[in-house]
Design a protein around this motif. Structure first.
Motif, PDB file in Angstrom:
ATOM      1  N   ASN A   1      -3.249   4.809   4.268  1.00 14.54           N
ATOM      2  CA  ASN A   1      -2.094   4.668   5.383  1.00 14.54           C
ATOM      3  C   ASN A   1      -2.057   3.147   6.134  1.00 14.54           C
ATOM      4  OD1 ASN A   1      -1.015   7.286   5.566  1.00 14.54           O
ATOM      5  ND2 ASN A   1      -2.532   8.007   6.703  1.00 14.54           N
ATOM      6  N   LEU A   2      -1.187   2.423   5.811  1.00 13.40           N
ATOM      7  CA  LEU A   2      -0.997   1.262   6.520  1.00 13.40           C
ATOM      8  C   LEU A   2      -0.060   1.156   7.720  1.00 13.40           C
ATOM      9  CD1 LEU A   2      -2.028  -1.883   6.319  1.00 13.40           C
ATOM     10  CD2 LEU A   2      -0.011  -2.305   4.972  1.00 13.40           C
ATOM     11  N   GLU A   3      -0.332   0.780   8.769  1.00 14.56           N
ATOM     12  CA  GLU A   3       0.464   0.592   9.838  1.00 14.56           C
ATOM     13  C   GLU A   3       0.652  -0.927  10.147  1.00 14.56           C
ATOM     14  OE1 GLU A   3       0.621   2.826  14.091  1.00 14.56           O
ATOM     15  OE2 GLU A   3      -0.500   1.170  14.035  1.00 14.56           O
ATOM     16  N   TYR A   4       2.085  -1.191   9.862  1.00 17.99           N
ATOM     17  CA  TYR A   4       2.502  -2.710  10.155  1.00 17.99           C
ATOM     18  C   TYR A   4       3.635  -2.842  11.118  1.00 17.99           C
ATOM     19  CZ  TYR A   4       4.138  -7.330   8.989  1.00 17.99           C
ATOM     20  OH  TYR A   4       4.235  -8.739   8.977  1.00 17.99           O
ATOM     21  N   VAL A   5       3.274  -3.495  12.329  1.00 18.38           N
ATOM     22  CA  VAL A   5       4.168  -3.923  13.398  1.00 18.38           C
ATOM     23  C   VAL A   5       4.317  -5.274  13.557  1.00 18.38           C
ATOM     24  CG1 VAL A   5       4.523  -3.496  15.788  1.00 18.38           C
ATOM     25  CG2 VAL A   5       3.409  -1.695  14.516  1.00 18.38           C
ATOM     26  N   SER A  39      -5.106  -0.713   8.946  1.00 17.21           N
ATOM     27  CA  SER A  39      -5.257   0.111   7.810  1.00 17.21           C
ATOM     28  C   SER A  39      -6.127   1.298   8.478  1.00 17.21           C
ATOM     29  CB  SER A  39      -6.311  -0.664   6.886  1.00 17.21           C
ATOM     30  OG  SER A  39      -6.576   0.577   5.869  1.00 17.21           O
ATOM     31  N   LEU A  40      -5.344   2.476   8.608  1.00 23.24           N
ATOM     32  CA  LEU A  40      -5.835   3.546   9.155  1.00 23.24           C
ATOM     33  C   LEU A  40      -6.894   4.319   8.229  1.00 23.24           C
ATOM     34  CD1 LEU A  40      -2.327   5.047  10.687  1.00 23.24           C
ATOM     35  CD2 LEU A  40      -4.139   3.642  11.757  1.00 23.24           C
ATOM     36  N   SER A  41      -6.757   4.085   6.930  1.00 22.51           N
ATOM     37  CA  SER A  41      -7.601   4.633   5.887  1.00 22.51           C
ATOM     38  C   SER A  41      -9.001   4.087   6.157  1.00 22.51           C
ATOM     39  CB  SER A  41      -6.935   4.851   4.511  1.00 22.51           C
ATOM     40  OG  SER A  41      -5.555   4.855   4.582  1.00 22.51           O
ATOM     41  N   LEU A  42      -8.887   2.573   6.233  1.00 20.31           N
ATOM     42  CA  LEU A  42     -10.211   1.999   6.265  1.00 20.31           C
ATOM     43  C   LEU A  42     -10.741   1.498   7.655  1.00 20.31           C
ATOM     44  CD1 LEU A  42      -9.430  -0.510   3.523  1.00 20.31           C
ATOM     45  CD2 LEU A  42     -10.498   1.450   3.155  1.00 20.31           C
ATOM     46  N   ASN A  43     -10.022   2.052   8.744  1.00 21.41           N
ATOM     47  CA  ASN A  43     -10.456   1.853  10.244  1.00 21.41           C
ATOM     48  C   ASN A  43     -10.753   0.403  10.460  1.00 21.41           C
ATOM     49  OD1 ASN A  43     -10.921   2.689  12.832  1.00 21.41           O
ATOM     50  ND2 ASN A  43     -13.120   2.670  12.633  1.00 21.41           N
ATOM     51  N   ASN A  44      -9.571  -0.374   9.888  1.00 25.72           N
ATOM     52  CA  ASN A  44      -9.771  -1.976   9.830  1.00 25.72           C
ATOM     53  C   ASN A  44      -8.257  -2.447  10.634  1.00 25.72           C
ATOM     54  OD1 ASN A  44      -9.223  -4.722   9.271  1.00 25.72           O
ATOM     55  ND2 ASN A  44     -10.079  -4.285   7.214  1.00 25.72           N
ATOM     56  N   LEU A  85      -0.884  -8.281   2.762  1.00 29.36           N
ATOM     57  CA  LEU A  85      -1.905  -7.931   3.859  1.00 29.36           C
ATOM     58  C   LEU A  85      -2.704  -6.681   3.689  1.00 29.36           C
ATOM     59  CD1 LEU A  85       1.048  -8.757   6.340  1.00 29.36           C
ATOM     60  CD2 LEU A  85      -1.123  -9.979   5.984  1.00 29.36           C
ATOM     61  N   ASN A  86      -2.137  -5.820   2.768  1.00 23.42           N
ATOM     62  CA  ASN A  86      -2.720  -4.507   2.741  1.00 23.42           C
ATOM     63  C   ASN A  86      -4.174  -4.588   2.115  1.00 23.42           C
ATOM     64  OD1 ASN A  86      -3.352  -1.671   2.341  1.00 23.42           O
ATOM     65  ND2 ASN A  86      -1.375  -1.264   1.410  1.00 23.42           N
ATOM     66  N   PRO A  87      -5.128  -4.165   3.061  1.00 24.99           N
ATOM     67  CA  PRO A  87      -6.736  -4.397   2.615  1.00 24.99           C
ATOM     68  C   PRO A  87      -7.204  -3.279   1.571  1.00 24.99           C
ATOM     69  CG  PRO A  87      -6.637  -3.526   4.613  1.00 24.99           C
ATOM     70  CD  PRO A  87      -5.145  -3.810   4.465  1.00 24.99           C
ATOM     71  N   VAL A  88      -6.278  -2.233   1.449  1.00 18.48           N
ATOM     72  CA  VAL A  88      -6.634  -1.219   0.432  1.00 18.48           C
ATOM     73  C   VAL A  88      -6.452  -1.783  -1.190  1.00 18.48           C
ATOM     74  CG1 VAL A  88      -6.105   1.229  -0.548  1.00 18.48           C
ATOM     75  CG2 VAL A  88      -6.232   0.506   1.922  1.00 18.48           C
ATOM     76  N   SER A  89      -7.124  -1.754  -2.001  1.00 19.91           N
ATOM     77  CA  SER A  89      -7.185  -1.927  -3.339  1.00 19.91           C
ATOM     78  C   SER A  89      -6.317  -1.359  -4.088  1.00 19.91           C
ATOM     79  CB  SER A  89      -8.522  -1.884  -3.902  1.00 19.91           C
ATOM     80  OG  SER A  89      -9.700  -2.372  -3.316  1.00 19.91           O
ATOM     81  N   SER A  90      -5.510  -2.281  -4.997  1.00 19.35           N
ATOM     82  CA  SER A  90      -4.534  -1.483  -5.989  1.00 19.35           C
ATOM     83  C   SER A  90      -5.178  -1.894  -7.336  1.00 19.35           C
ATOM     84  CB  SER A  90      -3.544  -1.760  -5.789  1.00 19.35           C
ATOM     85  OG  SER A  90      -3.042  -3.242  -6.215  1.00 19.35           O
ATOM     86  N   LEU A  91      -5.052  -1.078  -8.565  1.00 16.93           N
ATOM     87  CA  LEU A  91      -5.718  -1.366  -9.700  1.00 16.93           C
ATOM     88  C   LEU A  91      -4.511  -1.761 -10.762  1.00 16.93           C
ATOM     89  CD1 LEU A  91      -7.671   1.571  -8.909  1.00 16.93           C
ATOM     90  CD2 LEU A  91      -8.894  -0.379  -9.851  1.00 16.93           C
ATOM     91  N   SER A  92      -4.473  -2.864 -11.342  1.00 20.74           N
ATOM     92  CA  SER A  92      -3.715  -3.117 -12.485  1.00 20.74           C
ATOM     93  C   SER A  92      -4.381  -2.518 -13.789  1.00 20.74           C
ATOM     94  CB  SER A  92      -3.415  -4.431 -12.580  1.00 20.74           C
ATOM     95  OG  SER A  92      -4.586  -5.287 -12.602  1.00 20.74           O
ATOM     96  N   SER A  93      -5.793  -2.704 -13.654  1.00 16.81           N
ATOM     97  CA  SER A  93      -6.490  -1.781 -14.703  1.00 16.81           C
ATOM     98  C   SER A  93      -8.012  -1.385 -14.093  1.00 16.81           C
ATOM     99  CB  SER A  93      -6.721  -2.783 -15.947  1.00 16.81           C
ATOM    100  OG  SER A  93      -7.736  -3.738 -15.828  1.00 16.81           O
ATOM    101  N   ASN A  94      -8.801  -1.066 -14.736  1.00 19.64           N
ATOM    102  CA  ASN A  94     -10.000  -0.397 -14.139  1.00 19.64           C
ATOM    103  C   ASN A  94     -10.918  -1.731 -14.125  1.00 19.64           C
ATOM    104  OD1 ASN A  94     -10.662  -0.644 -16.811  1.00 19.64           O
ATOM    105  ND2 ASN A  94     -11.794   1.177 -16.970  1.00 19.64           N
TER     106      ASN A  94
END
Length: 325
Positions: A1-5, A39-44, A85-94
């Motif tokens: 979860n990302l909260e952007y204001v 970032s609510l998921s990472l407490n960031n 801006l989203n600190p949660v990683s995304s994978l284009s491959s492993n």
């Protein structure tokens, strides 16, 4: 979860006047920005507060009714997008991870433009020379993450405010109507791009790695659009674009050519239209990148946002005239 204001409050004022063949236009805009990236998921939690002043000015001189020259200056802002801006990683491959940076600041550009406009009976020519200087330009750095998948190092890419960027170029636009049934429009842009900056980090072995992002590149792009009225009032439109190869500090992007075409016909006493559109006729609109970073990564990648599409459309207008645009 990302909260952007994002809250931006602004006011601006403008003033312009014309004295004989001279005209001028002045403006200034003040912006107060308050941005939260949580970032609510990472407490960031990250908060950005800043304010900016954006002046602009244009001076124009008319040689005649068909030709003029203008000089303009403006200050511009480019805020990072949500993905950056989203600190949660995304994978284009492993073994390839993209991670946003919530601490990114906006980049600010000072832009200067000298333009000339000339009109003839069937032809309009518009050209300009420009210089842009950008501070806090977003650049992507690539480094080892310290993770491994079956002995292969996982590579991390993330944007940072790294470089100062200088761009100087020349462009021209042509609008040509050789016949009543044929209109042509073309654009050509040639520019030199220079970045200055370096980045250092400590890798998983405890070594300090220095990456130099100083780079100079010369590249260009072009576009042409053609609209023809065929017999039986069938409109035929096609456009082609080409983006030339461009080098950057960590590799290069390859040249890309693409084309779209469309047919349209008004029917039912111009109350309805039927159209056939083909986007990316040759299925070639791809972003092709090569990266070569010594001791880190060597890669080739292709990205295609959307494949070739064929679309047949029927439009009926109730009590509404056709929009010629």
């Amino acid at each position: 979860n990302l909260e952007y204001v994002e809250n931006v409050n602004a006011f601006y004022t403008q003033y312009g006047s014309k004295i004989n063949k001279f005209s001028y236009f002045l403006g200034v805009r003040f912006e107060d920005s308050h941005i939260e990236v949580n970032s609510l998921s990472l407490n960031n939690y990250n908060t950005k507060k800043y304010n900016n002043l954006f002046p602009s000015a244009t001076v124009n001189y008319e040689f005649s009714e068909t030709s003029s020259v203008s000089l303009s200056y403006s200050k511009r802002i480019n805020r990072p997008r949500g993905r950056f801006l989203n600190p949660v990683s995304s994978l284009s491959s492993n073994i390839n991870i993209f991670q946003g940076n919530p601490d990114l600041d906006p980049s600010l550009t000072d832009a200067l433009d000298l333009g000339y406009l000339k009109k003839w009976n069937k032809l309009t020519f518009n050209t300009s020379a420009y210089v842009n200087v950008t501070n806090n330009s977003f650049q992507f750095i690539t480094r080892e993450s310290g993770l491994f998948v079956e002995g292969v190092p996982v590579i991390l890419s993330t944007p940072i405010n790294l470089a100062k960027e200088y761009r100087a170029g020349f462009e021209f636009n042509l609008n040509y109507t050789p016949y009543k049934w044929w209109r042509l429009n073309g654009n050509f842009n040639l520019f030199r791009n220079e970045t200055q900056g370096s980045f250092s980090y400590i890798n998983y072995l405890g070594d300090t790695i220095e990456q130099n992002f100083d780079n100079v590149a010369l590249t260009w792009f072009a576009r042409i659009n053609s609209k023809i009225t065929l017999p039986y009032k069938i409109d035929f439109q096609t456009n082609g674009t080409y983006n030339a190869p461009q080098n950057n500090a960590q590799g290069r992007s390859l040249g890309v050519a693409s084309m779209n075409l469309a047919f349209s016909k008004d029917i039912l006493k111009d109350k309805a239209s039927i159209s056939l559109n083909v986007s990316d006729v040759f299925n070639s609109r791809k972003r092709i990148m090569e990266r070569e970073i010594p001791n880190v990564v060597s890669s080739y990648s292709e990205m295609q946002w959307r494949q070739r599409q064929i679309m047949l459309t029927f439009t009926y207008r109730f009590n509404k005239k056709k929009n010629e645009r």
